[in-house]
Design an enzyme around this catalytic site. Structure first.
Site, PDB file in Angstrom:
ATOM      1  CD  GLU A   1      -1.496  -2.250   2.048  1.00  0.00           C
ATOM      2  OE1 GLU A   1      -2.190  -3.270   1.958  1.00  0.00           O
ATOM      3  OE2 GLU A   1      -0.435  -2.215   2.702  1.00  0.00           O
TER       4      GLU A   1
ATOM      5  CE1 TYR B   1       7.688   0.520  -3.862  1.00  0.00           C
ATOM      6  CE2 TYR B   1       5.793   1.920  -3.508  1.00  0.00           C
ATOM      7  CZ  TYR B   1       6.944   1.331  -3.039  1.00  0.00           C
ATOM      8  OH  TYR B   1       7.347   1.539  -1.750  1.00  0.00           O
TER       9      TYR B   1
END
Length: 167
Positions: free
Chosen positions: A111, A123
């Site tokens: 998260e 990411y």
């Protein structure tokens, strides 16, 4: 700027926590405490790694992740402010992906704050995709978390992951 041959990724040690706390506090609005890091070092399912300069042994980054059966969950990744934008975060992320794949994980989840565009970009460049949102996830300000996933393509006996459109 450090090159990959000037750093090493190795297990976190209790004596690293002072350096880690300095990075943590400079990196997050709601930083982990010393007790949180010490607790993670004790859990058998928690993997704690540091990015360390070979020259002086100083910690310039770290990551903490859990391994549970055939899943890996990234809890925390940070790089010292003066070392950012020099591929240190990518080194740690690449380590995480390699670890997960070597240990036959099906996927890696994490998260990240919706407003943390730099982390989301890191990411995504590392092969993660956005798969959901956790509304009001962060207690400090009620910000949503973006849920991201990296599919390791493992041959686990568990069913395949759903495509993004399948929910």
């Amino acid at each position: 700027m450090l090159s990959p041959d000037e750093v090493t990724i190795e297990p976190m040690r209790p004596e690293d926590i002072e350096d880690i706390l300095s990075i943590e506090q400079a990196s997050f609005d709601d930083p982990w405490t010393e007790d949180t890091f010490r607790s993670e070092l004790r859990h058998c399912w928690s993997q704690c790694r540091v990015l360390r300069r070979r020259e002086d042994g100083r910690v310039v980054g770290y990551l903490v992740f859990w391994t549970v059966v055939d899943e890996v969950h990234l809890l925390n990744l940070a790089v010292k402010p003066g070392e950012r934008h020099h591929q240190k975060g990518r080194m740690l992320l690449d380590y995480l992906v390699a670890y997960a794949c070597e240990h036959h994980a099906r996927f890696i989840t994490l998260e990240v704050r919706r407003s943390n565009e730099a982390a989301i970009s890191l990411y995504e460049r590392g092969g993660f995709r956005q798969v959901g949102v956790r509304p009001s996830y962060y207690q400090s300000n009620g910000e949503d978390a973006v849920v991201m996933l990296y599919d390791c393509g493992s041959n686990s006996n568990v069913a395949a992951l759903p495509a993004a459109s399948e929910g």
